[in-house]
Structures are given as structure tokens and as C-alpha cells.
Design an enzyme around this catalytic site. Structure first.
Site, PDB file in Angstrom:
ATOM      1  N   SER A   1      20.832  -1.638  33.928  1.00  0.00           N
ATOM      2  CA  SER A   1      20.720  -1.723  35.392  1.00  0.00           C
ATOM      3  C   SER A   1      20.832  -3.140  35.912  1.00  0.00           C
ATOM      4  CB  SER A   1      19.373  -1.142  35.826  1.00  0.00           C
ATOM      5  OG  SER A   1      18.314  -1.994  35.414  1.00  0.00           O
TER       6      SER A   1
ATOM      7  N   CYS B   1      -5.619  -3.320   1.882  1.00  0.00           N
ATOM      8  CA  CYS B   1      -5.395  -3.434   3.327  1.00  0.00           C
ATOM      9  C   CYS B   1      -6.679  -3.678   4.117  1.00  0.00           C
ATOM     10  CB  CYS B   1      -4.660  -2.200   3.838  1.00  0.00           C
ATOM     11  SG  CYS B   1      -3.860  -2.484   5.457  1.00  0.00           S
TER      12      CYS B   1
ATOM     13  N   GLU C   1       0.837  -1.200   0.000  1.00  0.00           N
ATOM     14  CA  GLU C   1       0.000   0.000   0.000  1.00  0.00           C
ATOM     15  C   GLU C   1       0.878   1.258   0.000  1.00  0.00           C
ATOM     16  OE1 GLU C   1      -3.880   1.649   2.527  1.00  0.00           O
ATOM     17  OE2 GLU C   1      -2.584   0.103   3.380  1.00  0.00           O
TER      18      GLU C   1
ATOM     19  N   LYS D   1      -9.211   3.259  -2.750  1.00  0.00           N
ATOM     20  CA  LYS D   1      -9.588   2.498  -1.560  1.00  0.00           C
ATOM     21  C   LYS D   1     -10.990   2.881  -1.132  1.00  0.00           C
ATOM     22  CE  LYS D   1      -7.546   1.021   2.861  1.00  0.00           C
ATOM     23  NZ  LYS D   1      -6.371   1.169   3.749  1.00  0.00           N
TER      24      LYS D   1
END
Length: 696
Positions: free
Chosen positions: A352, A171, A45, A114
Site C-alpha cells: 500500500s 533450557c 533441546e 528435565k
């Protein structure tokens, strides 16, 4: 007439506004597809401009440069004799659309906009695009003169070749309950394509595979899925997973995580398998609306000549990554994209010896393992040495990764040892330093001005003094992290600077259990969207997969900030005690808050059943109230949180994924009163009478 078609789909590592790079990768994918015999190539896309352009979509430059790239693609000899299906923004009647452009031999065949836009999670497509709202309607689109002086079909149409019919989805249309492939299949379309920009979330790949299989399981057909891959310039990582399916079976699987910028998937399939499948299952029941899809006819075949001896792809079993593997691979690929595109020479991490910073270190080491096996040329460019060839991932880690343990008088020997041993095993360049002098210097300035010396709670100080003394240590670490990131390579006689990595997990972000502008403030954070529970499982995976025995003691140790005085040399402060709930409780609360859309009352109503065996209703109420107080008091911290890799769909990432206020009435008086009123009601059938809001 031939009946076997060879089709290609791909995953491309496109980058927002990188028109030159995007063009090169599109051309390479077409070249690879042709070399493998494909007659049709599908791309991701908005591949020409990059999916993540965001408000750059408003700029006329983005539209102009996309058209310029399209022109170069059409004029390239690489694109001859193959139908090319590319994604780009198109302006039609002054309306901006997210489109597929299909062309063949220097002529555009159709433009398909789309129809169903994604507007949830991290997606904001309605902000930049309009959906095409006219099903099966087609208009003339006047092409810009730079392309060709002609009109082409624009709208909801399909492509009809001599031997078959092909239709596009984009999509989110596949995820929609009324996906276009349903109507297209009923109208005789045999090949469905989906160009996607689907980003990674833990455990999401299975949903994609299920949707692709189901798209052709009911009515047959071929389904091609293309996807973006890599870091497009934001918090998201697009994880590829290109695939090809026929009649509900996957026949070709692309990689989910890879350092390659271009991956092309090619399959040869028999159209007669679709027709036989539909003839048995669908023919007696197929009823279609009177209005058919407009078919754009093209004098071209996707099959070639006599193909009896041409083998076809057979069904395969999809191999899914475990969540631990996803954590190891996804953020590692994202970090590499960020590093090589930022122009920096490596990373620096305040290590850490706890679960979070150790997880971040392991992700960087995973990146080095991937790089060692895949991408030497880019590594040489980052380290500034074209002759550099690492002997193993540990050596590469020493070039790219600096870790730093910043001790205070409140630090324990155990965390010091864990950090040192892990750094040694992964090969990072490790620095040990003590920051007490800097902390005392800042306190000295305050005492000189105000005439008072704050004390820890164990020494008689109040809660405000105790918190301030903890925050000084945390913020000094942030300042020193950036100092060493900027100058440590200089001090070692090497060029470049380092990106500072943060290591706050998603659960700590939910409650705000970190100091604003402390060492959680960094350039990027690879674990900011991952839960503590998943991180512990990930470290167990790393212990075995990467042979890092130092992680066993990290996993066994209780999480602690080590900002309060030790008790007889031992840690007296733990994260879960400070937060007032466990990390597993926080993960569940986070999912209820974001995914299930629960406020305080509805969360209480759900948790009295979920936690009913271990907590009384009043205890559940206390936990819910405590969480929402912490969440609302600390929500402002999310406005400055380090950009984090998105991996979890309950992420609290402010104004990007989680659009909620940062200033609340922290008393939640109405909501908490509803919970209290519920606790006063008599039990119903032996359990709490959970009335709904209307009853109250």
C-alpha cells in the site's frame, strides 16, 4: 595428565517430525565437532524429533521414531570416540520426560530428564511432559531392545570422566532462581551444559548472555549453551546464539541469525583455570549438602595427551544486534524456512505504500540479500531452475517476490508513488491494478436485493454504512491477493504458486484495528509481533543499510487505511485518529496489559503517573476506557488472525501466546466504576489518591 579440554556446542535448524533431516543435521554437527578436535558435543533441546512437536508428543510414533534415530546415531562411525549429548523424549514408568541422552562408542552412559519445565509465554511443556521431581535421585532405566539389552542411570546425575566432571541443564532450568548448576558447582562439577530451544524476541539475546556469564561468575566453571535455530513449524523463530563461557567470560560466540542449517562452536579451555578461580574465590565458603550427586564414571578423557602448546580460547566481547537489525534478520530467516519447506515458489504482498506493508517488503528484501550471499542450492530448488544464478539481490527479489498495489477511487497519488518506487528499488515484480469495478459489482448485488445504496459518512451515511463501505474494499483486496498468488506465475509462464503475506502490526492487533478477512488475512505475517514504533525505526535502518531512499517518504507520511473518500485529492483519514490514540500510547498499554498483567483499574493507576505531565487523570481514564472497549469489541478478530512471527512479549496472539477470552462484557461496568470512584476522591499531597482495590 592433560588439563586442556576441547568441547563443542551447536545450533541446528531442526524441524518438528522431520526425523530424517534432523538425523542428518545431528550427524553433520558431530562430524564437524570431531574434525575440530572436540571430545564432547552438545546439541539443542529435543533435537531428534524437533522441539515444536506439540500434541504429537502424545503419539507413540514420536517416541518410537526418536529411538530409531538414536539407534542410527549410536551405530554410525561418525559418533565414535566422542561423547554425544542429544535431546529426545523418553518414556519411563509410563511417564513422558524431556531428556538428554549421553552416549559414547555405542553405549548409553546416562539419561538426564528435565527437572524444571517451561510453562509461560509460548511454552506449554507441562501439557506433554512431567518434570523429574527427585533431586540427586537416580533409577535404573531398562533400555529398549532395539538399542541394547541393559539398564542405564536415569535421573539427576552427572558424568565423571577421568579428568573432569560434567553436568546437564535443559533450557528453562538456567532461567530458574534455583538453577541446577548452583548445586552442581558446589559439588565439584566443572563443566555445565545447557541444551535449549529458546525462541527469538526483540532484545532477548542480552538476557541469555547475562545468564550464561552469571552461571559461572560466582563459582567458576565452563558453560556450554546450545540452541535450536530456524522455524520449527510454527510462529516461533529459534535464533541460535550458541556460546561457550568460562569463569564468567564469553570465549566463543555463535551467530544469532544465519541461513546455515548447522553451526558448530568449538573451544579449547584449561581446567586449571577453573580450579584456580574456585580456589581463590570459593574454597573458604563452599558448604555442601550431605547428599552428593550420583557420578556416572566413564573411562574416557576430554583432554588428550601432552597439551602444553595447545592454545586456549580467550575472552571476547559479545556483539549484540540492534533491534532494527533483529527485525531485518529474524523474520527474514523465518520467511525463508517457511518458503523452502512449504514447497511454494515465492511471496505476494499487497503493497500500500504505508509503514506496515513497506516494512514487510523490506524484510523480504533482507531475506533476498541473505540468500544471495549464502544459500544458492536451495534458491535454485525454489525457483525451479538448477542453472539459476542471480546477479544481485534485486534480481533474486524479482524471482521470489511479487508486490501488488490495489487502488480504489479513495487511493491517493502519494501512496501509489511510494509503493511503485519501493518496488522498483528492491526489484520486486510489481503489479498496479484498480479494484473499483469489483467493489461496485458487490455493492450492485446488495442494492439489487435490498433496494438501498449505502453512503460514506461524508456523503450523509451513518457510521454503519461508512464502516461497511470500507470493509468491502479491504475484503476485495484479500480475494484478489489470493487470486494473483495462485495464478500470476502461471500467467507469466512459470511453475508454482505464491504465499500471501500479511502486514498488520502488533498494536493494530491489540485494538482490532483491521477488517476481519481483509488483506491482513494471509498465509503468514512477518510483522504481526512488532510494534509500529519499532517498524518506523526499522525503516530508517533500511533506508541507510539497503540504500532505499523511497522509504523516506513512507516514514514521513501519516499512517492511513485510505478507505474513505479523499478531500480535494488528499487523505483525510488517519489510523491514529480512527483508533483514538497514538501508536506509542498503544505500545505502552500493550505492555501493561500483557507483561504487567494490568486490568483497567490497575492500568489507570499506573498511567496517571506515567502520563501525568501530559494528561489529566480524567483524560487518562478516558484513554484506558477507550482502549478496553476497543480491545474487547474486537478481540474475536484474534481467533482468525494470520499466523505471525513472534517478536514481542506483549503479543495478543490468541490461544497461542495470549490465553484470554474473545467474548467480553464490553461495558466493563465494575472496572470502570472503580476508575470513576477514584477520580472523585480528593487529591492526596497534591496528587491523585490512588487507593488499592481493598480500600475501594
Amino acid at each position: 595428565m592433560g588439563r586442556k579440554v576441547t568441547l563443542a556446542t551447536c545450533s541446528l535448524n531442526q524441524w518438528a517430525l522431520d526425523f530424517q533431516g534432523n538425523l542428518s543435521r545431528v550427524l553433520k554437527s558431530i562430524e564437524v565437532a570431531k574434525s575440530k578436535g572436540a571430545r564432547y558435543r552438545l546439541g539443542p533441546e529435543l533435537e531428534i524429533c524437533g522441539y515444536g512437536c506439540a500434541d504429537h508428543f502424545y503419539e507413540s510414533d514420536t517416541l518410537l521414531h526418536s529411538l530409531q534415530v538414536l539407534k542410527e546415531l549410536m551405530q554410525s562411525p561418525i559418533t565414535t570416540d566422542i561423547i554425544c549429548d542429544v535431546g529426545m523424549p523418553i518414556m519411563h514408568h509410563n511417564v513422558r520426560y524431556n531428556c538428554r541422552v549421553l552416549f559414547l562408542n555405542k553405549k548409553i552412559l546416562l539419561i538426564r530428564p528435565k527437572m524444571l519445565l517451561a510453562n509461560y509465554g509460548n511454552n506449554r511443556e507441562f501439557r506433554w511432559f512431567s518434570p523429574w521431581t527427585q533431586p540427586r535421585h537416580v533409577e535404573d532405566y531398562f533400555l529398549p531392545r532395539m538399542i541394547q539389552e541393559a539398564t542405564v542411570p536415569f535421573g539427576d546425575c552427572v558424568l565423571s570422566t577421568i579428568d573432569t566432571c560434567l553436568g546437564s541443564e535443559i533450557c528453562a532450568e538456567m532461567w530458574n532462581p534455583r538453577s541446577p548448576h548452583i548445586d552442581m558447582g558446589l559439588d565439584g562439577v566443572e563443566i555445565f551444559t545447557n541444551s535449549s530451544a529458546s525462541y527469538h524476541e526483540l532484545r532477548k539475546a542480552e538476557q541469555r548472555v547475562m545468564l550464561v556469564r552469571s552461571a559461572t561468575n560466582k563459582s567458576g566453571g565452563i558453560y556450554l549453551f546450545a540452541n535450536q535455530k530456524g522455524c520449527d513449524g510454527d510462529r516461533l523463530y529459534y535464533d541460535g546464539c550458541a556460546m561457550i563461557a568460562i569463569n564468567g567470560e564469553i570465549v566463543a560466540q555463535g551467530a544469532q541469525f544465519t541461513m546455515d542449517d548447522v553451526e558448530v562452536l568449538v573451544a579449547t579451555l584449561d581446567l586449571e583455570d577453573i580450579r584456580s578461580y574456585r580456589g581463590e574465590r570459593c574454597h573458604p565458603h563452599m558448604v555442601y549438602e550431605p547428599k552428593h550427586y550420583h557420578r556416572v564414571k566413564v573411562d574416557f578423557m576430554l583432554s588428550v595427551g601432552e597439551d602444553v602448546s595447545l592454545p586456549t580460547n580467550q575472552p571476547i566481547r559479545w556483539r549484540f544486534h540492534t533491534p532494527e537489525e533483529e527485525i531485518s534478520l529474524g523474520p527474514a530467516c523465518w520467511l525463508w524456512d517457511y518458503l523452502r519447506r512449504s514447497g511454494q515458489a515465492g511471496f505476494l504482498l499487497p503493497l500500500s505504500g504505508g509503514v506496515d506493508s513497506s516494512s514487510t517488503a523490506c524484510i523480504v528484501y533482507s531475506m533476498c540479500v541473505l540468500l544471495y550471499h549464502q544459500v544458492l542450492e536451495d534458491v535454485q530448488r525454489v525457483v525451479g531452475d538448477t542453472s539459476y544464478r542471480p546477479e544481485d539481490p534485486q534480481e533474486l527479489c524479482g524471482h521470489l517476490f511479487t508486490t501488488c498495489y490495489m487502488a480504489t477511487e479513495n487511493s491517493s497519488e502519494s501512496t501509489y508513488s511510494r509503493a511503485r518506487e519501493l518496488a522498483s528499488q528492491i526489484g520486486s515484480y510489481h503489479i498496479n491494478l484498480n479494484i473499483d469495478m469489483a467493489v461496485k459489482g458487490i455493492l450492485g448485488i446488495f442494492s439489487m436485493v435490498m433496494g438501498k445504496v449505502p453512503q460514506f459518512r461524508v456523503n450523509g451515511g451513518c457510521a454503519r454504512e461508512n464502516l461497511a463501505l470500507q470493509n468491502i474494499q479491504a475484503r476485495v483486496r484479500m480475494v484478489l491477493a489470493y487470486l494473483f498468488a495462485q495464478l500470476s506465475l502461471w500467467a507469466r509462464g512459470r511453475p508454482g504458486g505464491l504465499l500471501v503475506l500479511g502486514s498488520a502490526n502488533v498494536d493494530e492487533s491489540l485494538t482490532g484495528y483491521f477488517t476481519k478477512y481483509d488483506c491482513s488475512s494471509a498465509d503468514i505475517n512477518p510483522i504481526g509481533g512488532i510494534s509500529k514504533t519499532d517498524l518506523k525505526s526499522f525503516l530508517q535502518f533500511c533506508t541507510d543499510h539497503f540504500h532505499l531512499p523511497a522509504l523516506r517518504s513512507v516514514i514521513a507520511a501519516p499512517p492511513t487505511a485510505e478507505l474513505e473518500p479523499l478531500a480535494n485529492g488528499q487523505v483525510s483519514q488517519t489510523d491514529e485518529a480512527d483508533m483514538g490514540m497514538t501508536y506509542s500510547e498503544l505500545s505502552l498499554i500493550g505492555r501493561l496489559r500483557k507483561i504487567s498483567k494490568c486490568g483497567p483499574y490497575s492500568m489507570f493507576c499506573k498511567l496517571i503517573h506515567t502520563w501525568g505531565e501530559s494528561c489529566s487523570p480524567s483524560q487518562v481514564a478516558a484513554k484506558v476506557k477507550h482502549f478496553f472497549r476497543m480491545y474487547s469489541v474486537n478481540r474475536h478478530k484474534m481467533t482468525t488472525v494470520t499466523p505471525s512471527y513472534h517478536a514481542e512479549n506483549y503479543s495478543p496472539d490468541d490461544n497461542r501466546f495470549d490465553l484470554r477470552p474473545f467474548l467480553y462484557n464490553t461495558r466493563w461496568s465494575w472496572q470502570f466504576r472503580c476508575i470513576d470512584d477514584q477520580l472523585l476522591l480528593p487529591p492526596l499531597n497534591g496528587s491523585l489518591n490512588v487507593a488499592n482495590l481493598v480500600d475501594l
